[in-house]
Design a protein around this motif. Structure first.
Motif, PDB file in Angstrom:
ATOM      1  N   ASN A  66       9.198  -4.331  13.309  1.00 43.09           N
ATOM      2  CA  ASN A  66       8.307  -4.324  14.475  1.00 43.09           C
ATOM      3  C   ASN A  66       8.118  -2.909  15.016  1.00 43.09           C
ATOM      4  OD1 ASN A  66       7.961  -7.107  14.372  1.00 43.09           O
ATOM      5  ND2 ASN A  66       9.671  -7.517  15.754  1.00 43.09           N
ATOM      6  N   PHE A  67       9.195  -2.135  14.977  1.00 47.41           N
ATOM      7  CA  PHE A  67       9.153  -0.749  15.425  1.00 47.41           C
ATOM      8  C   PHE A  67       8.182   0.067  14.572  1.00 47.41           C
ATOM      9  CE2 PHE A  67      11.634   3.463  15.186  1.00 47.41           C
ATOM     10  CZ  PHE A  67      10.920   4.025  16.235  1.00 47.41           C
ATOM     11  N   VAL A  68       8.289  -0.095  13.258  1.00 49.71           N
ATOM     12  CA  VAL A  68       7.440   0.658  12.332  1.00 49.71           C
ATOM     13  C   VAL A  68       5.988   0.179  12.408  1.00 49.71           C
ATOM     14  CG1 VAL A  68       7.007   1.187   9.898  1.00 49.71           C
ATOM     15  CG2 VAL A  68       9.345   1.183  10.769  1.00 49.71           C
ATOM     16  N   LYS A  69       5.790  -1.133  12.403  1.00 53.32           N
ATOM     17  CA  LYS A  69       4.429  -1.675  12.444  1.00 53.32           C
ATOM     18  C   LYS A  69       3.730  -1.357  13.754  1.00 53.32           C
ATOM     19  CE  LYS A  69       5.480  -5.937  11.274  1.00 53.32           C
ATOM     20  NZ  LYS A  69       5.280  -7.371  10.938  1.00 53.32           N
ATOM     21  N   GLY A  70       4.512  -1.208  14.832  1.00 52.89           N
ATOM     22  CA  GLY A  70       3.929  -0.888  16.126  1.00 52.89           C
ATOM     23  C   GLY A  70       3.243   0.470  16.137  1.00 52.89           C
ATOM     24  N   ILE A  71       3.654   1.370  15.261  1.00 53.59           N
ATOM     25  CA  ILE A  71       3.076   2.716  15.214  1.00 53.59           C
ATOM     26  C   ILE A  71       2.181   2.900  13.994  1.00 53.59           C
ATOM     27  CG2 ILE A  71       3.604   5.191  15.040  1.00 53.59           C
ATOM     28  CD1 ILE A  71       6.183   4.608  16.572  1.00 53.59           C
ATOM     29  N   LEU A  72       2.614   2.397  12.851  1.00 55.33           N
ATOM     30  CA  LEU A  72       1.880   2.617  11.602  1.00 55.33           C
ATOM     31  C   LEU A  72       1.019   1.439  11.181  1.00 55.33           C
ATOM     32  CD1 LEU A  72       4.684   4.388   9.523  1.00 55.33           C
ATOM     33  CD2 LEU A  72       2.793   5.439  10.747  1.00 55.33           C
ATOM     34  N   GLY A  73       1.148   0.314  11.862  1.00 50.53           N
ATOM     35  CA  GLY A  73       0.376  -0.854  11.482  1.00 50.53           C
ATOM     36  C   GLY A  73       1.011  -1.587  10.298  1.00 50.53           C
ATOM     37  N   GLU A  74       0.315  -2.582   9.794  1.00 53.76           N
ATOM     38  CA  GLU A  74       0.846  -3.392   8.696  1.00 53.76           C
ATOM     39  C   GLU A  74       1.099  -2.565   7.441  1.00 53.76           C
ATOM     40  OE1 GLU A  74       1.850  -6.466   8.550  1.00 53.76           O
ATOM     41  OE2 GLU A  74       1.365  -6.928  10.631  1.00 53.76           O
ATOM     42  N   LYS A  75       0.265  -1.545   7.199  1.00 55.82           N
ATOM     43  CA  LYS A  75       0.435  -0.716   6.009  1.00 55.82           C
ATOM     44  C   LYS A  75       1.714   0.124   6.062  1.00 55.82           C
ATOM     45  CE  LYS A  75      -4.502  -0.201   4.990  1.00 55.82           C
ATOM     46  NZ  LYS A  75      -5.607   0.781   4.809  1.00 55.82           N
ATOM     47  N   GLY A  76       2.264   0.256   7.260  1.00 57.65           N
ATOM     48  CA  GLY A  76       3.449   1.098   7.413  1.00 57.65           C
ATOM     49  C   GLY A  76       4.750   0.415   7.084  1.00 57.65           C
ATOM     50  N   LYS A  77       4.697  -0.873   6.725  1.00 63.11           N
ATOM     51  CA  LYS A  77       5.926  -1.622   6.457  1.00 63.11           C
ATOM     52  C   LYS A  77       6.723  -1.015   5.306  1.00 63.11           C
ATOM     53  CE  LYS A  77       7.561  -6.371   5.896  1.00 63.11           C
ATOM     54  NZ  LYS A  77       7.167  -7.789   5.716  1.00 63.11           N
ATOM     55  N   SER A  78       6.037  -0.398   4.353  1.00 63.58           N
ATOM     56  CA  SER A  78       6.729   0.171   3.192  1.00 63.58           C
ATOM     57  C   SER A  78       7.554   1.409   3.558  1.00 63.58           C
ATOM     58  CB  SER A  78       5.713   0.541   2.108  1.00 63.58           C
ATOM     59  OG  SER A  78       4.763   1.463   2.595  1.00 63.58           O
ATOM     60  N   TYR A  79       7.302   1.963   4.748  1.00 57.06           N
ATOM     61  CA  TYR A  79       8.046   3.152   5.168  1.00 57.06           C
ATOM     62  C   TYR A  79       9.275   2.801   5.992  1.00 57.06           C
ATOM     63  CZ  TYR A  79       3.416   4.893   4.009  1.00 57.06           C
ATOM     64  OH  TYR A  79       2.233   5.149   3.361  1.00 57.06           O
ATOM     65  N   ALA A  80       9.468   1.505   6.244  1.00 58.54           N
ATOM     66  CA  ALA A  80      10.589   1.060   7.072  1.00 58.54           C
ATOM     67  C   ALA A  80      11.962   1.473   6.524  1.00 58.54           C
ATOM     68  CB  ALA A  80      10.531  -0.459   7.265  1.00 58.54           C
ATOM     69  N   PRO A  81      12.205   1.411   5.197  1.00 63.52           N
ATOM     70  CA  PRO A  81      13.530   1.825   4.695  1.00 63.52           C
ATOM     71  C   PRO A  81      13.882   3.271   5.047  1.00 63.52           C
ATOM     72  CG  PRO A  81      12.377   0.558   3.020  1.00 63.52           C
ATOM     73  CD  PRO A  81      11.396   0.802   4.117  1.00 63.52           C
ATOM     74  N   PHE A  82      12.920   4.180   4.880  1.00 60.26           N
ATOM     75  CA  PHE A  82      13.207   5.585   5.202  1.00 60.26           C
ATOM     76  C   PHE A  82      13.430   5.764   6.705  1.00 60.26           C
ATOM     77  CE2 PHE A  82      11.782   9.746   6.689  1.00 60.26           C
ATOM     78  CZ  PHE A  82      12.613  10.578   5.952  1.00 60.26           C
ATOM     79  N   ILE A  83      12.549   5.173   7.513  1.00 63.30           N
ATOM     80  CA  ILE A  83      12.676   5.294   8.963  1.00 63.30           C
ATOM     81  C   ILE A  83      13.989   4.682   9.442  1.00 63.30           C
ATOM     82  CG2 ILE A  83      11.667   4.650  11.182  1.00 63.30           C
ATOM     83  CD1 ILE A  83      10.115   6.788   9.636  1.00 63.30           C
ATOM     84  N   GLY A  84      14.352   3.543   8.842  1.00 63.99           N
ATOM     85  CA  GLY A  84      15.612   2.896   9.210  1.00 63.99           C
ATOM     86  C   GLY A  84      16.810   3.749   8.853  1.00 63.99           C
ATOM     87  N   ALA A  85      16.771   4.365   7.666  1.00 61.35           N
ATOM     88  CA  ALA A  85      17.870   5.240   7.243  1.00 61.35           C
ATOM     89  C   ALA A  85      17.959   6.468   8.138  1.00 61.35           C
ATOM     90  CB  ALA A  85      17.670   5.656   5.788  1.00 61.35           C
ATOM     91  N   LEU A  86      16.803   7.037   8.480  1.00 64.29           N
ATOM     92  CA  LEU A  86      16.775   8.211   9.349  1.00 64.29           C
ATOM     93  C   LEU A  86      17.317   7.872  10.734  1.00 64.29           C
ATOM     94  CD1 LEU A  86      15.771  11.194   9.483  1.00 64.29           C
ATOM     95  CD2 LEU A  86      13.634  10.301  10.423  1.00 64.29           C
TER      96      LEU A  86
END
Length: 231
Positions: A66-86
């Motif tokens: 939800n955190f990632v999609k709130g900023i990047l939209g649905e297409k941003g879901k694939s970036y969640a692993p990196f953002i979560g690790a960071l």
């Protein structure tokens, strides 16, 4: 009170001197703790037991998405692993500083070291630009430096250079200032008030990890124009 970088061990390898600092050790401890907890939660979610850990893992997964999609939209879901690790690594690095009054080597916040926060910022910015080049293509990536006109190139270039500097100084300044107050309070008062300062430190550590991760996503969104569907 001393929260500056300390050299714990000096090794000489040939003509090179390798120094092991307390913040480097703290970074390794933070990474190890984060990896262990992530593995335990991941295994619990996969097996569905123990139920409490599985529930916590699922809750973290949903919050992160939800955190990632709130900023990047649905297409941003694939970036969640990196953002979560960071986010997780920075959070553990921040919170490790709560144990610094114990005086044990390695139990300090590595984010009170400018070189550590610079490393986080550089990794985040490299990731942002790498994804931009991969998805937009090298030519389109270069073109964005010349928008809206050719004469904007110097300004756009400076803007991209300032981003990692801003991330570095923001995280370092907030955490360093917090731990100065934290350790002064512990040195002067040993009962009651330090507990409140620790609670504030816990909150600040989480907020700073959140803000850092959010800014990285904002920079990514600006380059990719994900929310507008641009290319």
């Amino acid at each position: 009170m001393d929260i500056s970088q300390k050299i714990l061990l000096n090794l000489k390898i040939g003509n090179f001197n390798v120094a092991l600092s307390n913040t480097f050790l703290a970074s390794c401890i933070s990474a190890l703790l984060f990896i262990i907890i992530a593995i335990v939660l991941g295994m619990s979610a996969k097996r569905g037991k123990p139920k409490r850990l599985a529930y916590i893992a699922e809750m973290i997964y949903e919050l992160l998405n939800n955190f990632v999609k709130g900023i990047l939209g649905e297409k941003g879901k694939s970036y969640a692993p990196f953002i979560g690790a960071l986010f997780g690594y920075i959070m553990f690095s921040n919170l490790l500083g709560l144990l610094s009054p114990l005086g044990i080597p390695g139990l300090t916040a590595p984010t009170t070291d400018l070189s550590v926060t610079a490393s986080f910022a550089i990794i985040g910015i490299i990731y942002v630009h790498s994804i931009s080049i991969y998805l937009r293509g090298g030519l389109n990536y270069i073109k964005h430096f010349f928008k809206p006109s050719f004469f904007m190139f110097p300004i756009n270039l400076i803007e991209e250079i300032v981003k990692p500097v801003s991330l570095t100084v923001r995280l370092f300044g907030n955490l360093f200032g917090e731990h100065v107050v934290y350790e002064i309070t512990f040195a002067l008062i040993s009962f009651g008030i330090p507990v409140l300062i620790m609670a504030l430190g816990l909150f600040t550590g989480l907020i700073q990890a959140y803000v850092f991760s959010m800014l990285v996503m904002v920079y990514l969104s600006e380059l990719l124009e994900l929310n507008e569907g641009g290319k």
